[in-house]
Design a protein around this motif. Structure first.
Motif, PDB file in Angstrom:
ATOM      1  N   LEU A  35       0.829  -1.218   0.000  1.00  0.00           N
ATOM      2  CA  LEU A  35       0.000   0.000   0.000  1.00  0.00           C
ATOM      3  C   LEU A  35       0.857   1.259   0.000  1.00  0.00           C
ATOM      4  O   LEU A  35       0.399   2.325  -0.392  1.00  0.00           O
ATOM      5  N   GLY A  36       2.067   1.124   0.474  1.00  0.00           N
ATOM      6  CA  GLY A  36       2.935   2.299   0.516  1.00  0.00           C
ATOM      7  C   GLY A  36       4.196   2.012   1.297  1.00  0.00           C
ATOM      8  O   GLY A  36       4.359   0.945   1.889  1.00  0.00           O
ATOM      9  N   ARG A  37       5.066   2.982   1.250  1.00  0.00           N
ATOM     10  CA  ARG A  37       6.344   2.889   1.946  1.00  0.00           C
ATOM     11  C   ARG A  37       6.464   4.025   2.922  1.00  0.00           C
ATOM     12  O   ARG A  37       6.149   5.160   2.578  1.00  0.00           O
ATOM     13  N   GLY A  38       6.930   3.727   4.100  1.00  0.00           N
ATOM     14  CA  GLY A  38       7.180   4.801   5.061  1.00  0.00           C
ATOM     15  C   GLY A  38       8.664   4.892   5.322  1.00  0.00           C
ATOM     16  O   GLY A  38       9.455   4.217   4.662  1.00  0.00           O
ATOM     17  N   VAL A  43       4.038  -0.929   4.058  1.00  0.00           N
ATOM     18  CA  VAL A  43       2.672  -1.233   4.489  1.00  0.00           C
ATOM     19  C   VAL A  43       2.018  -2.106   3.417  1.00  0.00           C
ATOM     20  O   VAL A  43       2.114  -1.814   2.224  1.00  0.00           O
ATOM     21  N   ALA A  56      -4.496  -3.305   7.210  1.00  0.00           N
ATOM     22  CA  ALA A  56      -3.219  -2.847   6.652  1.00  0.00           C
ATOM     23  C   ALA A  56      -2.138  -3.304   7.629  1.00  0.00           C
ATOM     24  O   ALA A  56      -2.246  -3.046   8.831  1.00  0.00           O
ATOM     25  N   LYS A  58       1.583  -2.952   8.786  1.00  0.00           N
ATOM     26  CA  LYS A  58       2.762  -2.088   8.678  1.00  0.00           C
ATOM     27  C   LYS A  58       3.963  -2.832   9.222  1.00  0.00           C
ATOM     28  O   LYS A  58       3.936  -3.289  10.374  1.00  0.00           O
ATOM     29  N   LEU A  90      -7.783   6.217  13.018  1.00  0.00           N
ATOM     30  CA  LEU A  90      -7.430   4.903  12.479  1.00  0.00           C
ATOM     31  C   LEU A  90      -7.224   3.916  13.628  1.00  0.00           C
ATOM     32  O   LEU A  90      -6.449   4.191  14.549  1.00  0.00           O
ATOM     33  N   LEU A 106      -3.221  -2.564  11.378  1.00  0.00           N
ATOM     34  CA  LEU A 106      -3.970  -1.309  11.315  1.00  0.00           C
ATOM     35  C   LEU A 106      -5.263  -1.443  10.531  1.00  0.00           C
ATOM     36  O   LEU A 106      -5.371  -2.286   9.625  1.00  0.00           O
ATOM     37  N   GLU A 107      -6.211  -0.608  10.851  1.00  0.00           N
ATOM     38  CA  GLU A 107      -7.423  -0.474  10.036  1.00  0.00           C
ATOM     39  C   GLU A 107      -6.997  -0.061   8.614  1.00  0.00           C
ATOM     40  O   GLU A 107      -6.092   0.760   8.449  1.00  0.00           O
ATOM     41  N   TYR A 108      -7.649  -0.639   7.621  1.00  0.00           N
ATOM     42  CA  TYR A 108      -7.319  -0.316   6.233  1.00  0.00           C
ATOM     43  C   TYR A 108      -8.103   0.918   5.799  1.00  0.00           C
ATOM     44  O   TYR A 108      -9.337   0.943   5.906  1.00  0.00           O
ATOM     45  N   ALA A 109      -7.402   1.934   5.329  1.00  0.00           N
ATOM     46  CA  ALA A 109      -8.058   3.152   4.822  1.00  0.00           C
ATOM     47  C   ALA A 109      -8.047   3.080   3.297  1.00  0.00           C
ATOM     48  O   ALA A 109      -7.040   3.390   2.657  1.00  0.00           O
ATOM     49  N   GLU A 113      -4.074   8.345   1.073  1.00  0.00           N
ATOM     50  CA  GLU A 113      -3.609   9.561   1.742  1.00  0.00           C
ATOM     51  C   GLU A 113      -4.391  10.800   1.348  1.00  0.00           C
ATOM     52  O   GLU A 113      -4.585  11.053   0.156  1.00  0.00           O
ATOM     53  N   LEU A 159      -5.562   9.807   6.626  1.00  0.00           N
ATOM     54  CA  LEU A 159      -5.935   8.846   5.582  1.00  0.00           C
ATOM     55  C   LEU A 159      -7.443   8.966   5.348  1.00  0.00           C
ATOM     56  O   LEU A 159      -8.158   9.573   6.143  1.00  0.00           O
TER      57      LEU A 159
HETATM   58  P1  AMP Z   1       3.579   5.304   6.730  1.00  0.00           P
HETATM   59  O1  AMP Z   1       4.735   4.412   7.039  1.00  0.00           O
HETATM   60  O2  AMP Z   1       2.563   5.317   7.825  1.00  0.00           O
HETATM   61  O3  AMP Z   1       3.998   6.661   6.279  1.00  0.00           O
HETATM   62  O4  AMP Z   1       2.807   4.613   5.505  1.00  0.00           O
HETATM   63  C1  AMP Z   1       3.336   4.610   4.200  1.00  0.00           C
HETATM   64  C2  AMP Z   1       2.209   4.682   3.199  1.00  0.00           C
HETATM   65  O5  AMP Z   1       1.415   3.492   3.254  1.00  0.00           O
HETATM   66  C3  AMP Z   1       1.219   5.810   3.438  1.00  0.00           C
HETATM   67  O6  AMP Z   1       1.671   6.980   2.867  1.00  0.00           O
HETATM   68  C4  AMP Z   1      -0.050   5.276   2.804  1.00  0.00           C
HETATM   69  O7  AMP Z   1      -0.046   5.498   1.422  1.00  0.00           O
HETATM   70  C5  AMP Z   1       0.038   3.785   3.044  1.00  0.00           C
HETATM   71  N1  AMP Z   1      -0.694   3.402   4.259  1.00  0.00           N
HETATM   72  C6  AMP Z   1      -0.237   3.396   5.518  1.00  0.00           C
HETATM   73  N2  AMP Z   1      -1.150   2.975   6.381  1.00  0.00           N
HETATM   74  C7  AMP Z   1      -2.247   2.687   5.663  1.00  0.00           C
HETATM   75  C8  AMP Z   1      -3.573   2.210   5.985  1.00  0.00           C
HETATM   76  N3  AMP Z   1      -3.906   1.960   7.241  1.00  0.00           N
HETATM   77  N4  AMP Z   1      -4.456   2.023   4.979  1.00  0.00           N
HETATM   78  C9  AMP Z   1      -4.107   2.303   3.702  1.00  0.00           C
HETATM   79  N5  AMP Z   1      -2.887   2.770   3.335  1.00  0.00           N
HETATM   80  C10 AMP Z   1      -1.961   2.962   4.290  1.00  0.00           C
END
Ligand code: AMP
Length: 292
Positions: A35-38, A43, A56, A58, A90, A106-109, A113, A159
């Motif tokens: 879903l993404g990278r932090g 995630v 979701a 992480k 969330l 985590l809850e899925y959003a 973003e 989110l």
């Molecule tokens: P983060 O590490 O929290 O910055 O997450 C990295 C990316 O993953 C975020 O910018 C979102 O695009 C995606 N993401 C994180 N948490 C969620 C979630 N609970 N539901 C959907 N997408 C998420």
């Protein structure tokens, strides 16, 4: 610590009987698309096998957390977020870890973003901005009622759920004031009024951030933006608040922003009054959902 990792994603801890309690591990989940990278990991979309609940997941690398010295912050984030139950916050259902990684359930959003949506639209119309500001005000009232101050409300930390509802996602900088009070002095009873007051007033930092956010929703840029950090700092200190002529924003919207962005924190419009402000009453959708 009452750990949420012992509960099931689809249930509140009160609903889970002692015999049902278990610790999570990676085998409990089918892992889906990224879903993404932090900063500290990735995630993934995931499904809890037993309940089919979509979440979701992480994944954070312990080595990176250690290197950046944020383990303490993560622990606090997990402890605070796992205890909050509000439609605009969330859910953090639980966590587990192995040798190298920490996993947050985590809850899925589903709509991702808010930051990206704001970039795409450049700025939001007044109905959309007011709907978001009202739902955030309600979520912050809930947090403050639990003595939790978020301290880092910004588009990157928000989110959007499947229905279009906002979800405050990142509690990395939040604090539990009650804990802080106890760690400061052992007991509340001996605190002088000015210290009790200062702790209570800390919650007003979230009103300021909500004012900044409201401005950014309506104008597409934060109010005190400047090329150099030092200029932003100076503009904040002076509360150098200017409203551009474009995009056009009603005087009522500008009035609300001006009442939140007040230097003296005790003079900022309290969150329950934000909800009663004419701009919110006239523009915000009571459902908290802005339908696209
Ligand atoms: P983060 O590490 O929290 O910055 O997450 C990295 C990316 O993953 C975020 O910018 C979102 O695009 C995606 N993401 C994180 N948490 C969620 C979630 N609970 N539901 C959907 N997408 C998420």
């Amino acid at each position: 610590m009452a750990i949420a990792s012992e509960t099931h994603p689809e249930k509140d801890s009160a609903e889970v009987t002692a015999t049902e309690k278990k610790r999570w591990n990676l085998n409990d989940f089918d892992i889906g698309k990224p879903l993404g990278r932090g900063k500290f990991g990735h995630v993934y979309l995931a499904r809890e096998k037993r309940s089919n609940h979509i979440v979701a997941l992480k994944v954070l690398f312990k080595s990176q957390l250690k290197q950046s010295q944020v383990e303490h912050q993560l622990r606090r984030e997990v402890e605070i977020q796992s205890h909050l139950r509000n439609p605009n916050i969330l859910r953090l259902y639980g966590y587990f870890y192995d040798q190298k990684r920490v996993y947050l359930i985590l809850e899925y959003a589903a709509k991702g973003e808010l930051y990206k949506e704001l970039q795409r639209c450049k700025y939001f119309n007044e109905k959309r901005a007011a709907t978001y500001v009202a739902s955030l005000a309600r979520a912050l009232i809930y947090c403050h009622g639990k003595h939790v101050i978020h301290r880092d409300i910004k588009p990157e930390n928000l989110l959007v759920g499947a229905q279009g509802e906002l979800k405050i996602a990142d509690f990395g900088w939040s604090v539990h004031t009650f804990n802080r009070r106890r760690t400061m002095c052992g007991t509340l009873d001996y605190l002088p009024p000015e210290m009790v007051e200062s702790v209570e007033h800390d919650a007003t930092v979230d009103i300021w951030s909500l004012g900044v956010l409201c401005y950014e929703f309506l104008y597409g840029v934060p109010p005190f933006e400047a090329k150099e950090h030092s200029d932003t700092y100076r503009r904040i200190m002076l509360v150098d608040l200017k409203f551009p002529s474009k995009p056009v924003v009603s005087s009522s919207g500008k009035d609300l922003i001006s009442q939140m962005l007040v230097k003296d924190s005790s003079e900022r419009l309290p969150l329950h009054k934000v909800l009663e402000h004419p701009w919110i009453v006239q523009n915000a959708d009571p459902s908290g959902i802005y339908k696209l």
